[in-house]
Design a protein around this motif. Structure first.
Motif, PDB file in Angstrom:
ATOM      1  N   ALA A  97     -57.744 -29.593 -59.430  1.00 10.84           N
ATOM      2  CA  ALA A  97     -56.820 -29.258 -58.506  1.00 10.84           C
ATOM      3  C   ALA A  97     -56.100 -27.949 -58.705  1.00 10.84           C
ATOM      4  CB  ALA A  97     -55.752 -30.373 -58.008  1.00 10.84           C
ATOM      5  N   SER A  98     -55.878 -27.383 -57.398  1.00  7.99           N
ATOM      6  CA  SER A  98     -55.196 -26.052 -57.407  1.00  7.99           C
ATOM      7  C   SER A  98     -53.845 -26.187 -56.418  1.00  7.99           C
ATOM      8  CB  SER A  98     -55.882 -24.897 -56.921  1.00  7.99           C
ATOM      9  OG  SER A  98     -57.027 -24.721 -57.625  1.00  7.99           O
ATOM     10  N   HIS A  99     -52.961 -25.500 -56.660  1.00 12.89           N
ATOM     11  CA  HIS A  99     -51.671 -25.774 -55.918  1.00 12.89           C
ATOM     12  C   HIS A  99     -51.022 -24.403 -55.731  1.00 12.89           C
ATOM     13  CE1 HIS A  99     -48.063 -26.151 -58.926  1.00 12.89           C
ATOM     14  NE2 HIS A  99     -48.955 -25.028 -59.409  1.00 12.89           N
ATOM     15  N   ILE A 100     -50.244 -24.361 -54.621  1.00 13.41           N
ATOM     16  CA  ILE A 100     -49.468 -23.173 -54.278  1.00 13.41           C
ATOM     17  C   ILE A 100     -48.179 -23.698 -54.456  1.00 13.41           C
ATOM     18  CG2 ILE A 100     -48.744 -21.445 -52.841  1.00 13.41           C
ATOM     19  CD1 ILE A 100     -51.517 -21.587 -51.480  1.00 13.41           C
ATOM     20  N   LEU A 101     -46.976 -23.242 -55.347  1.00 10.74           N
ATOM     21  CA  LEU A 101     -45.796 -23.855 -55.290  1.00 10.74           C
ATOM     22  C   LEU A 101     -44.734 -22.746 -55.015  1.00 10.74           C
ATOM     23  CD1 LEU A 101     -43.789 -26.090 -56.603  1.00 10.74           C
ATOM     24  CD2 LEU A 101     -43.889 -24.514 -58.711  1.00 10.74           C
ATOM     25  N   LEU A 102     -43.705 -23.351 -54.038  1.00 12.66           N
ATOM     26  CA  LEU A 102     -42.567 -22.499 -53.699  1.00 12.66           C
ATOM     27  C   LEU A 102     -41.432 -23.446 -54.043  1.00 12.66           C
ATOM     28  CD1 LEU A 102     -45.048 -21.756 -51.695  1.00 12.66           C
ATOM     29  CD2 LEU A 102     -43.167 -20.490 -50.466  1.00 12.66           C
ATOM     30  N   PRO A 103     -40.474 -22.629 -54.604  1.00 12.68           N
ATOM     31  CA  PRO A 103     -39.021 -23.547 -54.840  1.00 12.68           C
ATOM     32  C   PRO A 103     -38.414 -23.820 -53.764  1.00 12.68           C
ATOM     33  CG  PRO A 103     -38.898 -20.986 -55.086  1.00 12.68           C
ATOM     34  CD  PRO A 103     -40.309 -21.247 -54.928  1.00 12.68           C
ATOM     35  N   LYS A 104     -37.492 -24.629 -53.547  1.00 14.98           N
ATOM     36  CA  LYS A 104     -36.923 -25.264 -52.678  1.00 14.98           C
ATOM     37  C   LYS A 104     -35.728 -24.526 -52.236  1.00 14.98           C
ATOM     38  CE  LYS A 104     -37.479 -30.129 -54.026  1.00 14.98           C
ATOM     39  NZ  LYS A 104     -36.710 -31.412 -54.612  1.00 14.98           N
ATOM     40  N   GLY A 105     -34.813 -23.939 -53.199  1.00 15.57           N
ATOM     41  CA  GLY A 105     -33.905 -22.867 -52.863  1.00 15.57           C
ATOM     42  C   GLY A 105     -32.562 -23.927 -52.197  1.00 15.57           C
ATOM     43  N   GLU A 106     -31.564 -23.085 -51.753  1.00 16.59           N
ATOM     44  CA  GLU A 106     -30.315 -23.776 -51.363  1.00 16.59           C
ATOM     45  C   GLU A 106     -29.945 -23.281 -49.966  1.00 16.59           C
ATOM     46  OE1 GLU A 106     -27.409 -23.640 -54.305  1.00 16.59           O
ATOM     47  OE2 GLU A 106     -28.239 -24.851 -55.905  1.00 16.59           O
ATOM     48  N   GLY A 107     -29.390 -24.049 -49.086  1.00 16.82           N
ATOM     49  CA  GLY A 107     -28.543 -23.673 -47.980  1.00 16.82           C
ATOM     50  C   GLY A 107     -29.707 -23.225 -46.936  1.00 16.82           C
ATOM     51  N   LEU A 108     -29.269 -21.961 -46.184  1.00 20.46           N
ATOM     52  CA  LEU A 108     -30.099 -21.294 -45.165  1.00 20.46           C
ATOM     53  C   LEU A 108     -31.638 -20.924 -45.848  1.00 20.46           C
ATOM     54  CD1 LEU A 108     -30.784 -20.192 -42.628  1.00 20.46           C
ATOM     55  CD2 LEU A 108     -29.678 -18.131 -43.317  1.00 20.46           C
ATOM     56  N   GLU A 109     -31.556 -20.702 -47.169  1.00 18.11           N
ATOM     57  CA  GLU A 109     -32.691 -19.942 -47.773  1.00 18.11           C
ATOM     58  C   GLU A 109     -33.527 -21.184 -48.047  1.00 18.11           C
ATOM     59  OE1 GLU A 109     -33.922 -17.890 -52.269  1.00 18.11           O
ATOM     60  OE2 GLU A 109     -32.206 -19.514 -52.236  1.00 18.11           O
ATOM     61  N   ALA A 110     -33.224 -22.361 -48.202  1.00 13.65           N
ATOM     62  CA  ALA A 110     -33.995 -23.640 -48.452  1.00 13.65           C
ATOM     63  C   ALA A 110     -34.753 -23.763 -47.092  1.00 13.65           C
ATOM     64  CB  ALA A 110     -33.050 -24.825 -48.544  1.00 13.65           C
ATOM     65  N   SER A 111     -34.194 -23.759 -45.942  1.00 12.39           N
ATOM     66  CA  SER A 111     -35.018 -23.655 -44.697  1.00 12.39           C
ATOM     67  C   SER A 111     -36.013 -22.692 -44.523  1.00 12.39           C
ATOM     68  CB  SER A 111     -34.034 -23.680 -43.465  1.00 12.39           C
ATOM     69  OG  SER A 111     -33.038 -24.755 -43.479  1.00 12.39           O
ATOM     70  N   LEU A 112     -35.990 -21.475 -44.829  1.00  9.51           N
ATOM     71  CA  LEU A 112     -36.341 -20.562 -44.690  1.00  9.51           C
ATOM     72  C   LEU A 112     -37.563 -20.789 -45.851  1.00  9.51           C
ATOM     73  CD1 LEU A 112     -34.301 -17.438 -44.762  1.00  9.51           C
ATOM     74  CD2 LEU A 112     -35.468 -18.330 -42.840  1.00  9.51           C
ATOM     75  N   ILE A 113     -37.442 -20.982 -46.741  1.00  9.34           N
ATOM     76  CA  ILE A 113     -38.818 -21.125 -47.763  1.00  9.34           C
ATOM     77  C   ILE A 113     -39.506 -22.415 -47.387  1.00  9.34           C
ATOM     78  CG2 ILE A 113     -39.117 -22.230 -50.117  1.00  9.34           C
ATOM     79  CD1 ILE A 113     -36.710 -20.623 -51.296  1.00  9.34           C
ATOM     80  N   LYS A 114     -39.043 -23.480 -46.832  1.00  6.49           N
ATOM     81  CA  LYS A 114     -39.989 -24.460 -46.318  1.00  6.49           C
ATOM     82  C   LYS A 114     -40.619 -24.305 -45.224  1.00  6.49           C
ATOM     83  CE  LYS A 114     -39.927 -29.556 -45.133  1.00  6.49           C
ATOM     84  NZ  LYS A 114     -38.991 -30.827 -44.673  1.00  6.49           N
ATOM     85  N   ALA A 115     -39.912 -23.325 -44.499  1.00  3.85           N
ATOM     86  CA  ALA A 115     -40.737 -22.779 -43.142  1.00  3.85           C
ATOM     87  C   ALA A 115     -42.044 -22.014 -43.656  1.00  3.85           C
ATOM     88  CB  ALA A 115     -39.713 -22.027 -42.188  1.00  3.85           C
ATOM     89  N   LYS A 116     -41.630 -21.203 -44.734  1.00  5.77           N
ATOM     90  CA  LYS A 116     -42.673 -20.096 -44.998  1.00  5.77           C
ATOM     91  C   LYS A 116     -43.891 -21.058 -45.756  1.00  5.77           C
ATOM     92  CE  LYS A 116     -43.493 -16.627 -48.816  1.00  5.77           C
ATOM     93  NZ  LYS A 116     -42.995 -15.919 -49.755  1.00  5.77           N
ATOM     94  N   ALA A 117     -43.449 -22.168 -46.450  1.00  6.31           N
ATOM     95  CA  ALA A 117     -44.362 -22.927 -47.184  1.00  6.31           C
ATOM     96  C   ALA A 117     -45.332 -23.478 -45.968  1.00  6.31           C
ATOM     97  CB  ALA A 117     -43.817 -24.059 -48.182  1.00  6.31           C
ATOM     98  N   GLU A 118     -44.642 -24.141 -44.742  1.00  2.00           N
ATOM     99  CA  GLU A 118     -45.241 -24.703 -43.767  1.00  2.00           C
ATOM    100  C   GLU A 118     -46.365 -23.913 -43.197  1.00  2.00           C
ATOM    101  OE1 GLU A 118     -45.220 -27.777 -42.879  1.00  2.00           O
ATOM    102  OE2 GLU A 118     -43.321 -28.842 -43.230  1.00  2.00           O
ATOM    103  N   GLY A 119     -46.086 -22.601 -43.250  1.00  2.00           N
ATOM    104  CA  GLY A 119     -46.823 -21.427 -42.675  1.00  2.00           C
ATOM    105  C   GLY A 119     -48.105 -21.127 -43.452  1.00  2.00           C
ATOM    106  N   ILE A 120     -47.880 -21.483 -44.790  1.00  2.00           N
ATOM    107  CA  ILE A 120     -48.840 -21.237 -45.709  1.00  2.00           C
ATOM    108  C   ILE A 120     -49.919 -22.243 -45.836  1.00  2.00           C
ATOM    109  CG2 ILE A 120     -49.553 -20.856 -48.127  1.00  2.00           C
ATOM    110  CD1 ILE A 120     -46.877 -19.460 -48.565  1.00  2.00           C
ATOM    111  N   LEU A 121     -49.389 -23.362 -45.696  1.00  2.00           N
ATOM    112  CA  LEU A 121     -50.214 -24.729 -45.468  1.00  2.00           C
ATOM    113  C   LEU A 121     -51.072 -24.435 -44.189  1.00  2.00           C
ATOM    114  CD1 LEU A 121     -50.835 -27.503 -46.005  1.00  2.00           C
ATOM    115  CD2 LEU A 121     -48.934 -28.255 -44.872  1.00  2.00           C
ATOM    116  N   ALA A 122     -50.320 -24.022 -43.079  1.00  2.00           N
ATOM    117  CA  ALA A 122     -51.391 -24.055 -41.999  1.00  2.00           C
ATOM    118  C   ALA A 122     -52.336 -23.076 -42.080  1.00  2.00           C
ATOM    119  CB  ALA A 122     -50.322 -23.667 -40.629  1.00  2.00           C
TER     120      ALA A 122
END
Length: 242
Positions: A97-122
């Protein structure tokens, strides 16, 4: 005390010169002495057989070629071993397998990172061929430099959430959702999957034949060296079994 092997001295200088070769053994000095004793006995035996000992290693090899004639193990013996030890011929479930990893972050940054990860997934779901390039661009895992490749691994080698996602996804597919672990958000591409089970005899027959033939040779060598040790006059050191 001086070590003498059939009248030939093994000096402290000889022992000291060999210590570095056995530095990783439990007792480097003992191992060096034992190897020097065996070497001496083999050279003496080669000379007694009329072999030219001007090149000692070559003489030892010629002696062993004469004395240790081990025939290749036949197929029937290989099959007998295969059937006697079935646990040695089973493979666990594994994947590539292969993966793309993005760290979770904290606070507002956490939401931005998750949104970015969702975008890459799509993006990779829409264009799976872009996975390696996106891994190189976005993944914070060192594997990103290799397009996210993690190579082959089996069950029990990855954290549970990651493993569950991989082994519930078909080969050639990308996990439908982000996979969250202690390391962050993973986008996973399962390249290959193999179920566990017994390895067929034909698949291992050649390797098994080599293995059993090597074992037979090692046993013959063990017996031959013990014979030389038991027939030798050795003072200054107590030899253990070869």
């Amino acid at each position: 005390m001086t070590i003498i092997v059939n009248g030939v001295e093994i000096s402290e200088d000889m022992i000291a010169s060999q210590l570095e070769h056995y530095a990783d053994t439990p007792s480097p000095r003992d191992t060096a002495i034992q190897q020097l004793v065996l070497h001496t006995l083999l050279v003496q035996q080669a000379k007694s057989e009329g072999l030219d000992v001007s090149d000692e290693q070559q003489a030892i090899q010629a002696l062993l070629d004469q004395k240790l004639e081990v025939q290749p193990i036949d197929e029937a013996s290989c099959r007998e071993f295969y059937e006697r030890y079935p646990e040695r011929f089973s493979a666990g479930e594994n994947a590539v397998a292969s993966h793309i990893l993005l760290p979770k972050g904290e606070g507002l940054e956490a939401s931005l990172i998750k949104a970015k990860a969702e975008g890459i997934l799509a993006e990779v779901q829409a264009s799976p061929s872009s996975f390696a390039a996106l891994a190189q661009e976005h993944s914070t895992c060192p594997s990103g430099k290799q397009g996210g490749s993690l190579g082959q691994f089996g069950r029990g080698q990855m954290v549970p959430e990651f493993e569950q996602a991989v082994f519930s996804t078909e080969a050639g597919q990308i996990t439908p959702h982000l996979v969250e672990t202690q390391f962050g958000y993973h986008i996973i591409q399962v390249n290959e999957r193999a179920d566990g089970g017994k390895i067929g005899f034909d698949e291992v027959k050649e390797r098994l034949q080599h293995y059993l033939t090597d074992m037979a040779f090692n046993q013959a060598m063990h017996e031959y060296l013990n014979m030389l040790v038991s027939g030798a006059e050795i003072s200054g050191y107590q030899m253990t079994a070869a």
